[in-house]
Design a protein around this motif. Structure first.
Motif, mmCIF file in Angstrom:
data_model
loop_
_atom_site.group_PDB
_atom_site.id
_atom_site.type_symbol
_atom_site.label_atom_id
_atom_site.label_comp_id
_atom_site.label_asym_id
_atom_site.label_seq_id
_atom_site.Cartn_x
_atom_site.Cartn_y
_atom_site.Cartn_z
ATOM 1 N N SER A 13 0.806 -1.221 0.000
ATOM 2 C CA SER A 13 0.000 0.000 0.000
ATOM 3 C C SER A 13 0.840 1.272 0.000
ATOM 4 O O SER A 13 0.485 2.250 -0.636
ATOM 5 N N LYS A 14 1.986 1.251 0.665
ATOM 6 C CA LYS A 14 2.788 2.477 0.703
ATOM 7 C C LYS A 14 3.404 2.782 -0.655
ATOM 8 O O LYS A 14 3.638 3.929 -0.982
ATOM 9 N N TYR A 15 3.655 1.755 -1.464
ATOM 10 C CA TYR A 15 4.195 1.989 -2.801
ATOM 11 C C TYR A 15 3.089 2.299 -3.812
ATOM 12 O O TYR A 15 3.340 2.935 -4.822
ATOM 13 N N ALA A 16 1.893 1.841 -3.556
ATOM 14 C CA ALA A 16 0.767 2.102 -4.453
ATOM 15 C C ALA A 16 0.160 3.477 -4.203
ATOM 16 O O ALA A 16 -0.479 4.040 -5.088
ATOM 17 N N GLU A 17 0.353 4.019 -3.024
ATOM 18 C CA GLU A 17 -0.255 5.305 -2.655
ATOM 19 C C GLU A 17 0.073 6.434 -3.626
ATOM 20 O O GLU A 17 -0.823 7.153 -4.067
ATOM 21 N N PRO A 18 1.344 6.661 -4.004
ATOM 22 C CA PRO A 18 1.627 7.758 -4.942
ATOM 23 C C PRO A 18 0.903 7.599 -6.276
ATOM 24 O O PRO A 18 0.434 8.578 -6.848
ATOM 25 N N TRP A 19 0.803 6.352 -6.753
ATOM 26 C CA TRP A 19 0.103 6.120 -8.017
ATOM 27 C C TRP A 19 -1.390 6.395 -7.880
ATOM 28 O O TRP A 19 -1.998 7.005 -8.759
ATOM 29 N N ALA A 20 -1.972 5.947 -6.805
ATOM 30 C CA ALA A 20 -3.410 6.153 -6.595
ATOM 31 C C ALA A 20 -3.717 7.640 -6.458
ATOM 32 O O ALA A 20 -4.695 8.139 -7.027
ATOM 33 N N SER A 21 -2.896 8.367 -5.706
ATOM 34 C CA SER A 21 -3.164 9.796 -5.540
ATOM 35 C C SER A 21 -2.947 10.534 -6.854
ATOM 36 O O SER A 21 -3.672 11.471 -7.174
ATOM 37 N N ALA A 22 -1.964 10.135 -7.660
ATOM 38 C CA ALA A 22 -1.744 10.771 -8.959
ATOM 39 C C ALA A 22 -2.925 10.535 -9.882
ATOM 40 O O ALA A 22 -3.345 11.441 -10.618
ATOM 41 N N LEU A 23 -3.492 9.341 -9.851
ATOM 42 C CA LEU A 23 -4.653 9.048 -10.693
ATOM 43 C C LEU A 23 -5.890 9.835 -10.265
ATOM 44 O O LEU A 23 -6.644 10.335 -11.113
ATOM 45 N N THR A 24 -6.113 9.970 -8.973
ATOM 46 C CA THR A 24 -7.269 10.762 -8.527
ATOM 47 C C THR A 24 -7.069 12.234 -8.839
ATOM 48 O O THR A 24 -8.020 12.932 -9.194
ATOM 49 N N GLU A 25 -5.827 12.718 -8.740
ATOM 50 C CA GLU A 25 -5.544 14.105 -9.114
ATOM 51 C C GLU A 25 -5.787 14.321 -10.607
ATOM 52 O O GLU A 25 -6.376 15.323 -11.018
ATOM 53 N N LEU A 26 -5.351 13.384 -11.427
ATOM 54 C CA LEU A 26 -5.580 13.469 -12.869
ATOM 55 C C LEU A 26 -7.066 13.455 -13.184
ATOM 56 O O LEU A 26 -7.543 14.247 -14.016
#
Length: 105
Positions: free
Chosen positions: A82-95
């Motif tokens: 989860s800690k490595y997936a967090e930046p990707w998930a937040s980038a996708l929601t921002e996009l």
């Protein structure tokens, strides 16, 4: 947590966990019937899974039933995935937010 990684490293043990996920509460005999291994071989793998906390057992009369314990797997997920997936998930929601804000022209 090292015991969990050691237990999950072996493909045979992962197959046994998949079998318990498919049908929880199986006897050793039922697990042996699904594998091309001896009873002793399956028992050794189950002991490693038990030591890691991935399998718990309960006696029912003369039978010993094996159950999958997903808590250690979830702890590995929370700690490592989860800690490595967090930046990707937040980038996708921002996009997504940015795309929904733009005027389509």
């Amino acid at each position: 947590m090292d015991d969990v990684f050691k237990a999950l490293a072996d493909p045979t043990r992962r197959v046994l966990l998949d079998e318990l996920f498919r049908e929880d509460g199986q006897t050793l005999g039922a697990l042996v019937a699904r594998k091309a291994m001896t009873r002793f071989g399956v028992m050794k793998h189950i002991q490693i899974l038990e030591a890691a906390g991935l399998v718990v057992t309960r006696r029912r009369g003369r039978e010993k039933l094996h159950y999958l314990n997903v808590v250690p797997i979830r702890l590995v997920h929370d700690r490592w995935v989860s800690k490595y997936a967090e930046p990707w998930a937040s980038a996708l929601t921002e996009l997504k937010r940015d795309l929904e804000r733009e005027d389509p022209k």
